[in-house]
Design a protein around this motif. Structure first.
Motif, PDB file in Angstrom:
ATOM      1  N   ARG A  91       0.829  -1.205   0.000  1.00  0.00           N
ATOM      2  CA  ARG A  91       0.000   0.000   0.000  1.00  0.00           C
ATOM      3  C   ARG A  91       0.866   1.258   0.000  1.00  0.00           C
ATOM      4  NH1 ARG A  91      -3.438   2.735   4.902  1.00  0.00           N
ATOM      5  NH2 ARG A  91      -4.151   4.516   3.687  1.00  0.00           N
ATOM      6  N   ASP A  95       0.249   3.783  -2.941  1.00  0.00           N
ATOM      7  CA  ASP A  95      -0.381   5.063  -2.605  1.00  0.00           C
ATOM      8  C   ASP A  95       0.531   6.239  -2.927  1.00  0.00           C
ATOM      9  OD1 ASP A  95      -2.710   3.924  -1.795  1.00  0.00           O
ATOM     10  OD2 ASP A  95      -2.625   4.608   0.283  1.00  0.00           O
ATOM     11  N   ARG A 134     -16.447   4.406   6.316  1.00  0.00           N
ATOM     12  CA  ARG A 134     -15.345   3.583   5.822  1.00  0.00           C
ATOM     13  C   ARG A 134     -15.535   3.222   4.353  1.00  0.00           C
ATOM     14  NH1 ARG A 134     -15.511   0.144  11.410  1.00  0.00           N
ATOM     15  NH2 ARG A 134     -13.989   1.398  12.578  1.00  0.00           N
ATOM     16  N   ALA A 138     -12.934   4.313   1.364  1.00  0.00           N
ATOM     17  CA  ALA A 138     -12.393   3.392   0.365  1.00  0.00           C
ATOM     18  C   ALA A 138     -12.718   3.888  -1.045  1.00  0.00           C
ATOM     19  CB  ALA A 138     -12.937   1.991   0.583  1.00  0.00           C
ATOM     20  N   HIS A 141     -10.233   6.517  -2.094  1.00  0.00           N
ATOM     21  CA  HIS A 141      -8.967   5.963  -2.576  1.00  0.00           C
ATOM     22  C   HIS A 141      -9.104   5.413  -3.999  1.00  0.00           C
ATOM     23  CE1 HIS A 141      -5.995   5.971   0.792  1.00  0.00           C
ATOM     24  NE2 HIS A 141      -7.079   6.300   1.468  1.00  0.00           N
ATOM     25  N   ARG A 165      -9.186  -2.510   1.095  1.00  0.00           N
ATOM     26  CA  ARG A 165     -10.350  -2.019   1.836  1.00  0.00           C
ATOM     27  C   ARG A 165     -10.336  -2.584   3.254  1.00  0.00           C
ATOM     28  NH1 ARG A 165     -15.743  -0.014  -0.423  1.00  0.00           N
ATOM     29  NH2 ARG A 165     -15.142   1.003  -2.348  1.00  0.00           N
ATOM     30  N   LEU A 168      -7.986  -0.515   5.223  1.00  0.00           N
ATOM     31  CA  LEU A 168      -8.490   0.833   5.469  1.00  0.00           C
ATOM     32  C   LEU A 168      -9.490   0.880   6.622  1.00  0.00           C
ATOM     33  CD1 LEU A 168      -8.976   2.098   1.806  1.00  0.00           C
ATOM     34  CD2 LEU A 168      -7.411   3.076   3.491  1.00  0.00           C
ATOM     35  N   HIS A 171      -9.169   1.633  10.900  1.00  0.00           N
ATOM     36  CA  HIS A 171      -9.110   2.935  11.565  1.00  0.00           C
ATOM     37  C   HIS A 171     -10.435   3.236  12.257  1.00  0.00           C
ATOM     38  CE1 HIS A 171      -7.251   6.697  12.429  1.00  0.00           C
ATOM     39  NE2 HIS A 171      -6.346   6.592  11.481  1.00  0.00           N
ATOM     40  N   VAL A 177      -9.617  10.466   9.808  1.00  0.00           N
ATOM     41  CA  VAL A 177      -9.371   9.966   8.450  1.00  0.00           C
ATOM     42  C   VAL A 177     -10.002  10.898   7.421  1.00  0.00           C
ATOM     43  CG1 VAL A 177      -9.773   8.075   6.840  1.00  0.00           C
ATOM     44  CG2 VAL A 177      -9.217   7.577   9.213  1.00  0.00           C
ATOM     45  N   HIS A 181      -8.180  13.031   4.445  1.00  0.00           N
ATOM     46  CA  HIS A 181      -8.612  12.977   3.050  1.00  0.00           C
ATOM     47  C   HIS A 181      -8.946  14.371   2.518  1.00  0.00           C
ATOM     48  CE1 HIS A 181      -9.797   8.422   3.048  1.00  0.00           C
ATOM     49  NE2 HIS A 181      -8.503   8.623   2.954  1.00  0.00           N
ATOM     50  N   HIS A 203      -0.629  10.083   6.216  1.00  0.00           N
ATOM     51  CA  HIS A 203      -1.827   9.246   6.132  1.00  0.00           C
ATOM     52  C   HIS A 203      -1.469   7.765   6.299  1.00  0.00           C
ATOM     53  CE1 HIS A 203      -5.945   8.397   5.150  1.00  0.00           C
ATOM     54  NE2 HIS A 203      -5.693   7.828   3.990  1.00  0.00           N
ATOM     55  N   GLY A 207      -2.578   5.166   9.394  1.00  0.00           N
ATOM     56  CA  GLY A 207      -3.182   3.874   9.083  1.00  0.00           C
ATOM     57  C   GLY A 207      -2.400   2.725   9.689  1.00  0.00           C
TER      58      GLY A 207
END
Length: 220
Positions: A91, A95, A134, A138, A141, A165, A168, A171, A177, A181, A203, A207
């Motif tokens: 990730r 990312d 959540r 996702a 992202h 997912r 993610l 959290h 979060v 974002h 970020h 996580g």
């Protein structure tokens, strides 16, 4: 005749529907790690035959959310510390690249989609709706991946989507979060690549800490 218009477009194979239902149940925490998934029981619960359940379990095994067992059952995967570390490494690499490309290549239409995801996440987090917050996180992202406009990157994201997912949703601080974002959205909108890269690292670290806390709690 008019009543049938669009019916073929709305059709969803039973196996796809069952897969989606079971995937959501796993990612939303309805079916906990280690829970048994027995074909016969799931078919009765979902009101379908055993064939679509069997196909759904195969799909979820391929996605990395389910561990197969002999014959006609499986279990919801229990991610080990090594699994989580492996996911985090992948990730982190993806990312960092994805958000950088998104900042460089974003379009107005893409930003509008990203803003819609963010607004949905902020609203859900504000009312304490963990499941919807959540899911929207996702979605955020995944929209960033589409903004990166790299077909191979999108293909890799699709392969890893369910496991990412899962990572993610470790959290618990929904508003934190969402705010992270929001900062990322602003930086992408401004095409501020250095700021995006710094925010991504922050970020990722939050996580990582959340996943570690979840793992400790599950083993307590």
């Amino acid at each position: 005749m008019t009543g049938m218009a669009g019916s073929s477009e709305d059709f969803e194979p039973e196996s796809d529907r069952v897969t989606r239902q079971l995937r959501d149940d796993i990612l939303d925490g309805v079916r906990r790690p280690g829970s048994k998934l027995v074909e016969r029981e799931l078919a009765a619960e979902l009101g379908v035959s055993r064939l679509p359940v069997r196909e759904a379990l195969k799909a979820l095994v391929a996605e990395g959310l389910v561990t197969p067992r002999p014959r006609t059952w499986a279990v919801v995967r229990e991610f080990s510390p090594t699994d989580i570390a492996d996911l985090d490494e992948v990730r982190s690499a993806l990312d960092t690249l994805t958000f950088r490309l998104a900042a460089q290549r974003r379009t107005r239409a893409g930003l509008d989609r990203l803003r819609a995801d963010l607004d949905a996440e902020l609203a859900a987090a504000g009312r304490g709706d963990a499941v919807q917050a959540r899911r929207a996180a996702a979605d955020f992202h995944e929209t960033v991946t589409s903004l990166a406009a790299n077909d191979l990157l999108s293909e890799l994201e699709g392969t890893l989507r369910s496991r990412m997912r899962w990572l993610l949703v470790r959290h618990d601080d929904l508003l934190d979060v969402a705010k992270e974002h929001e900062d990322l959205y602003d930086a992408i909108a401004a095409r501020d690549v250095p700021r995006v890269e710094g925010l991504v690292q922050k970020h990722l670290e939050s996580g990582r800490s959340a996943a570690a806390a979840h793992l400790r709690a599950s083993r307590a």
